[in-house]
Design a protein around this motif. Structure first.
Motif, PDB file in Angstrom:
ATOM      1  N   VAL A 105       0.904  -1.242  -0.095  1.00 19.18           N
ATOM      2  CA  VAL A 105       0.061  -0.026   0.014  1.00 19.18           C
ATOM      3  C   VAL A 105       0.940   1.103  -0.037  1.00 19.18           C
ATOM      4  N   LEU A 149      -6.919   0.898  -4.933  1.00 22.48           N
ATOM      5  CA  LEU A 149      -6.035   0.963  -3.852  1.00 22.48           C
ATOM      6  C   LEU A 149      -6.797   1.088  -2.677  1.00 22.48           C
ATOM      7  N   GLN A 150      -7.844   1.833  -2.320  1.00 28.45           N
ATOM      8  CA  GLN A 150      -8.513   1.648  -1.372  1.00 28.45           C
ATOM      9  C   GLN A 150      -9.486   0.296  -1.152  1.00 28.45           C
ATOM     10  N   ALA A 151      -9.910  -0.033  -2.288  1.00 32.22           N
ATOM     11  CA  ALA A 151     -10.496  -1.475  -2.074  1.00 32.22           C
ATOM     12  C   ALA A 151      -9.527  -2.567  -1.525  1.00 32.22           C
ATOM     13  N   SER A 153      -6.615  -2.089   0.058  1.00 32.76           N
ATOM     14  CA  SER A 153      -6.325  -1.763   1.464  1.00 32.76           C
ATOM     15  C   SER A 153      -7.558  -2.492   2.379  1.00 32.76           C
ATOM     16  N   THR A 154      -8.752  -2.225   1.879  1.00 36.51           N
ATOM     17  CA  THR A 154      -9.708  -2.496   2.838  1.00 36.51           C
ATOM     18  C   THR A 154      -9.792  -4.134   2.807  1.00 36.51           C
ATOM     19  N   ALA A 155      -9.658  -4.781   1.606  1.00 32.90           N
ATOM     20  CA  ALA A 155      -9.536  -6.361   1.428  1.00 32.90           C
ATOM     21  C   ALA A 155      -8.540  -6.790   2.374  1.00 32.90           C
ATOM     22  N   PHE A 157      -7.116  -5.524   5.113  1.00 37.33           N
ATOM     23  CA  PHE A 157      -7.180  -4.936   6.391  1.00 37.33           C
ATOM     24  C   PHE A 157      -7.446  -6.178   7.284  1.00 37.33           C
ATOM     25  N   ALA A 158      -6.936  -6.364   8.351  1.00 40.53           N
ATOM     26  CA  ALA A 158      -6.799  -7.476   9.297  1.00 40.53           C
ATOM     27  C   ALA A 158      -7.242  -8.634   8.597  1.00 40.53           C
TER      28      ALA A 158
END
Lengths: 799, 399
Positions: A105, A149-151, A153-155, A157-158
């Motif tokens: 990211v 990139l936002q998608a 990064s969210t995917a 995430f954790a």
């Protein structure tokens, strides 16, 4: 997840590539953009797609450090205008290093920031329309890349996290998100683009600016348009036809406000050349700068003709000029001109009918320059060839001294300084010219003493009768001991406009007739889209200006809307083919591009405080906004009138009459209205719907068995079915199925399965489901959720 | 569960970069007259503004509910589910992150972060998501508070909203896998087994079949007629043949952390026994835990013995000197003195530790009384305990 990641990598590679193209559209050459392009696609294939290698972190940082050191040294060494090149170098090279790293990211963010900085640098370097065109794909790709990139990064995430006492994993949720993320960019862009454009529009046109334009050298591209105020005559080989744009000139009729079209080419004066010398066999024309009266004055006021002069004898034309950056201070005008708008940056030279920018400013004009003046030179689309030497209110007492007027103010004195500059001739150096003039005079007989007739005869001879040929191929072998003009009239008999004009001037001077060269432009290329005339380098021209006493000028050349006394400057053009009204016309595509470039220049590049003020507040007390609206309404009316008459864009945008625009527009509007009424529904207006439903608490009596409670929540949310107190799960399930069937929803199977598992867990011995049973429960929940969401979506569309 | 509707928004790293670039472009463009820079600044500022408003607008219409399982066991994964509802009727919600916090109440360990995500929630609908969770240790934990965040569409700002309050969860001990005949092994290891077994009715159950005799079967079950016919011992099979009543006493002995695995294993075995025994109908079971609170759980005093016992085992704290004697004494109020008492311990038998307790009425256990008690010491670390439960190595192999 792999697909999402691949998509993201491709977008950032494409962003880098377009950033490189943006730099290439400026003046940085092709090396840097080439490196950017190669780096972008090479890294996408080698690092991201095939995963052959990638730079380890320490090596990447080392590389970036070395690049930074190199570029900083270049920055310190270079001069000001090339320092930005060092900055561009730094951006591109560091970006290439980043591209060859394994993408995280953070790396993606850094690549994005560097691409944005490249855009900034390209905006400083380059102002062409190409930049604006490339900005569109850059913006689209950049925004898509940010959304992806936002998608991603969210995917991620954790995805998996581990601490000393617990381990969590959201892999399943991430996979589902990755699958659904392909359509996300279009939502983001489609929803926000109009709002972003509106904000940018108001920001751009509302931001306070300095009143004038830049006077210093800009950091943009080099000036490509040149105008020489001297002229040399020699065989220099083949002259290149340069189509570079010099200026755009909008003529408008002040009485009607409509664009003014001419029927013959327009002559634009740039410089007058009086002094001819020969050095080492090369002829050279120069201007004799003398101060007559004021060294540089305001434009003369408009001449107020006698009321007896019918207004149909002359046209009141306003000329708006957009001059491209130029290598000299010269401005170009149609004489006689007068002031319509005060402009301290434009000076008028008395006795020469020349405009220029004041010498106190920079010797070059690095930026586009806008100026305006009025002229009565046209009548019926034809430019008058004659101009009174002195403009209105210029015939002061000094004229008698400097210009050598006689006491009657009508005639000039040959021995005056001013006239002498236009009589310089050497019979010894130009014997052939003299011979030519004498032969023409002899043919005229008695009329040879009529200066106007003699000049007309010389013009005719050179243009038509003399067998001269126009050419830009100056490849003759020269005798350096002979004057080039003499060689022209005696040997070659072929050349371009400078030779013809020079020969005529000398021929006239040999007979004692004051004459001088005028260099400038001659054009009739009209862009119907922009409603302006285009002046290119290829339109450069030279012609002759003869000073005559009024009595020598025949009645056909009677001056209208000019002062009634004083000598007259009459234009002659001896170049063959100059009487042709059709010059080389550029194609429709070229005019479309020119029109777009003109809009780009006027409304984007050259917006300044003065234009902002004029746009908002108008000039001369007129409310700018109101005038703008009136102009807009008038333009819309003109647009539809031209559309109907198939004359849109001066005929350039006319299409075949296959359908009616009006009917098509009406149909589209009607469809939109019908669609809106159908969607909204009339009743909705009376319902006062709440825009946001309050987020409700889930306060129902909840079951301890999670999946069953989830099923109850879904049924309550979508179907408003709630379990009554005391109702058993079986009774609840049966009731829910009945009500769902009434709505044509086939959700009996998952409800029954979930209820059965509820009883299994609630009342069985071990109270636990096996792994396979848990999976079945999951699947039932997913099915139920999907069907209920689908039903809700269908219901909202119908409403 | 309470909902807080305040939304906090902050610039992300990327947003800060773009803001700086926009500022530079705006200043440079307006001061130096580079109109293209001003346009770029306007576009970037427009994007930042819309990003900020959009991310703020998405969240207020969302509500989330966390659904924890009813039971969770250590080292057994379970799912933490979320249902997120979008109350707006016109605007979907995109790229929602659900950030959860897990706090170990029993210890001072820093909280752990967990979360999952949703791609899109349509207007007036809900979506479910989950993350897998596995606790390494039993104990009491707290989930929450829950935060919903989104950075849609461009990730230049991030809006966050607290959505749900905390929720507790007790993680039960990991269940050991008991051997199928572990009860028989326990019963056959002592003398006088039959005397402690309780017949609750006129029969030992309904006879429903004959099978071969196995070690541990009572001689009373031998079906002599079939035995004579087939020449091998055959026994009758009964439904609810065994209604074993046991008392369990857990010895949470641990000198240091090195022994913690052993005591955890002992707790796991005890939990598995509780689990197994509790599924029988109306067993009378008593669990004692020799911790500081001397916990005693009796099936006739709690609505669900299994749950109460597992809860108690989840909170066991190890001691260097567990009060076995006093806990045993406390159990006397609930146990049937004739039923076996199994001491589940991570150390070899220490019967002496049980003798010093006080009997009913406050009198100390007399040796005679103590000898009457049917106490079995189960050292879970000894090899012989493998007859009761599969050791972890075997369990891994079988798994």
């Amino acid at each position: 997840m792999d697909k999402l990641e691949r998509n993201l990598q491709f977008h950032f590679a494409a962003l880098t590539a377009v950033g490189g193209l943006l730099l290439a559209s400026g003046d940085v050459g092709w090396l840097l953009p080439g490196i950017a392009l190669l780096g972008a696609f090479g890294s996408f294939l080698l690092v991201d797609r095939w995963r052959l290698f990638s730079l380890p972190g320490w090596l990447a940082y080392l590389g970036m450090g070395l690049v930074a050191v190199y570029c900083v040294m270049q920055f310190l060494v270079f001069r000001t205008e090339n320092q930005l090149m060092a900055v561009a170098q730094l951006l591109v090279l560091v970006q290439v290093v980043l591209l060859f790293q394994r993408k995280t990211v953070r790396v993606f963010e850094q690549i994005g920031v560097f691409s944005l900085l490249e855009l900034i640098v390209a905006a400083i370097f380059n102002s062409a329309l190409v930049f604006g065109v490339l900005l569109i794909p850059f913006s689209l790709i950049g925004l898509r890349a940010l959304v992806l990139l936002q998608a991603w990064s969210t995917a991620t995430f954790a995805l998996k996290s581990e601490s000393s006492f617990v381990r969590t994993s959201g892999v399943q949720a991430s996979e589902q998100l990755a699958i659904r993320s392909s359509k996300l960019p279009r939502y983001g862009i489609a929803v926000l683009t109009p709002a972003v454009m509106v904000i940018a529009f108001f920001f751009f046109y509302g931001l306070p600016r300095a009143s004038g334009g830049l006077e210093g050298p800009g950091l943009g591209g080099n000036i490509t348009t040149g105008f020489s105020e001297t002229m040399t005559l020699d065989q220099v080989g083949s002259l290149l036809i340069n189509q570079e744009l010099v200026m755009r000139m909008r003529l408008s009729d002040r009485r009607t406000g409509q664009p003014y079209r001419v029927r013959q080419p327009i002559y634009l004066r740039g410089q007058v050349l009086e002094n001819y010398t020969v050095r080492r066999g090369v002829g050279r024309w120069e201007s004799v700068w003398q101060s007559f009266g004021d060294p540089g004055s305001m434009l003369p006021p408009a001449f107020n003709p006698s009321p007896l002069v019918s207004r149909i004898l002359y046209d009141d034309v306003e000329v708006d000029v957009e001059l491209q950056p130029l290598t000299s201070n010269a401005l170009f005008a149609i004489a006689p001109y007068h002031q319509t708008q005060r402009n301290d940056q434009v000076e008028h030279l008395i006795g020469r009918w020349l405009l220029r920018r004041p010498p106190s400013l920079s010797p070059v004009a690095p930026n586009r320059f806008y100026y305006r003046y009025g002229t009565y030179a046209f009548s019926g689309g034809v430019q008058t060839p004659s101009v009174r030497l002195a403009g209105p209110k210029e015939q002061t007492s000094l004229w008698q001294v400097d210009f050598g007027f006689l006491a009657d103010g009508q005639s000039y004195r040959t021995e005056s300084r001013f006239v002498q500059t236009m009589l310089g001739f050497s019979r010894e150096r130009l014997p052939e010219i003299a011979k030519l003039a004498d032969s023409i005079a002899e043919k005229l007989g008695e009329e040879q003493h009529d200066a106007y007739r003699f000049a007309r005869a010389v013009e005719q001879y050179l243009a038509v009768e003399g067998g001269f040929q126009y050419t830009t191929e100056l490849t003759e072998q020269r005798d350096r001991s002979v004057d080039p003009l003499d060689e022209f009239v005696s040997s070659y008999r072929r050349g371009h406009c400078q030779y013809f004009a020079s020969a005529m001037v000398m021929a006239l001077r040999s007979r004692g007739i004051p004459a001088r060269l005028v260099v400038g432009y001659r054009t009739d290329e009209y862009n119907g889209l922009g409603e302006h005339y285009i002046v290119r380098q290829s339109h450069a021209h030279a012609w002759v200006e003869v000073l005559l006493n009024p009595q020598a000028v025949p009645s056909a050349a009677t001056l209208v809307a000019q002062p009634s006394t004083g000598p007259i400057l009459v234009r002659f053009d001896p170049t063959p083919g100059s009487s042709n009204t059709q010059q080389t016309q550029a194609g429709r595509g070229s005019h479309l591009y020119d029109f777009a470039q003109s809009l780009w220049n006027n409304y984007v590049l050259d917006m300044n405080g003065q234009r902002q003020t004029e746009g908002l507040f108008g000039e001369g007390g007129e409310t700018g906004i109101r005038a703008s609206y009136q102009r807009m309404i008038r333009e819309i009316q003109d647009f539809f009138r031209e559309l109907n008459a198939n004359q849109l864009g001066g005929g350039e945008l006319s299409g075949r009459e296959l359908f009616s625009w009006r009917a098509a527009l009406l149909g589209v509007v009607a469809m939109i209205v019908l669609f809106g009424v159908y969607q909204l529904g009339l009743l909705r207006w009376f319902r006062f719907p709440k825009w946001i439903k309050p987020a409700r608490e889930y306060q129902s009596e909840s079951s301890q068995i999670v999946f069953f409670q989830h099923m109850c929540d879904l049924l309550r949310l979508h179907l408003r079915i709630q379990r009554a107190p005391g109702q058993t799960p079986q009774e609840f399930a049966e009731g829910a199925v009945v009500r769902a069937n009434a709505r044509n929803l086939n959700i009996a199977s998952p409800i029954e399965e979930l209820t059965r598992y509820f009883y299994r867990v609630r009342y069985s011995k071990d109270c636990q489901l096996s792994t396979s049973e848990n999976d079945l429960v999951e699947q039932s929940l997913v099915r139920l959720n999907a069907q209920l969401n689908h039903a809700s979506a269908a219901t909202s569309k119908r409403v | 569960m309470s909902h807080e509707h305040g939304v906090q928004t902050r610039l992300t790293r990327n947003g800060v970069h773009m803001a700086f670039v926009a500022l530079f472009a705006a200043l440079g463009g307006s001061v130096r007259g580079f109109n293209l820079l001003v346009i770029l600044a306007g576009l970037i500022i427009g994007i930042l503004l819309m990003q900020w408003r959009f991310s703020r607008v998405l969240l207020p219409g969302l509500s989330a509910r966390r659904m924890l399982p009813r039971e969770a066991f250590a080292k057994t994964p379970f799912k933490v589910r979320f249902a997120v509802a979008n109350g707006r009727w016109w605007l979907p919600a995109w790229l929602i992150r659900i950030e959860d916090k897990i706090l170990a109440i029993d210890s001072a360990l820093p909280p752990a972060q967990a979360g999952c995500s949703l791609s899109m929630i349509r207007p007036s609908s809900s979506e479910a998501t989950q993350y897998d969770c596995t606790f390494s240790r039993r104990g009491h934990y707290q989930f929450g508070p829950l935060r919903l965040t989104t950075g849609f569409p461009f990730g230049l700002t991030r809006a966050a909203k607290n959505a749900a309050a905390v929720a507790p969860l007790t993680v039960f001990p990991r269940l050991a896998t008991l051997r199928p005949q572990w009860i028989g092994v326990i019963e056959n290891r002592r003398d006088g087994l039959s005397a402690s077994r309780h017949s609750s009715g006129p029969s030992e159950g309904d006879f429903y079949g004959i099978r071969r005799w196995q070690t541990g079967d009572s001689r009373r079950w031998i079906h002599w007629r079939t035995t004579a016919r087939i020449g091998n011992l055959a026994v009758r099979q009964f439904e609810h043949l065994n209604r074993t009543e046991l008392s369990l006493l857990v010895d949470p002995y641990s000198l240091d952390d090195a022994d913690s695995n052993a005591v955890e294993w002992a707790i796991s075995v005890a939990a598995a026994m509780v689990q197994h025994l509790a599924v029988q109908n109306h067993p009378h079971l008593v669990l004692g835990i020799a911790d500081a609170a001397k916990t005693v759980v009796a099936s006739n005093r709690v609505p669900s013995f299994r749950t109460a016992a597992l809860h108690a085992l989840a909170g066991v704290r190890c001691l260097e000197q567990p009060p076995l004697d006093t806990t045993l004494a406390a159990m006397f109020a609930s146990i049937n003195p004739h039923q076996p008492i199994v001491v589940v311990s991570p150390r070899p038998a220490r019967m002496d530790l049980l003798r010093s307790g006080q009997g009913p009425g406050g009198a100390r256990f007399s040796p005679l009384l103590f000898d009457k008690l049917d106490i079995l010491w189960l050292d879970v670390t000894s090899p012989s305990s493998e007859r009761i439960a599969y050791r972890r190595e075997e369990m891994h192999g079988q798994a």
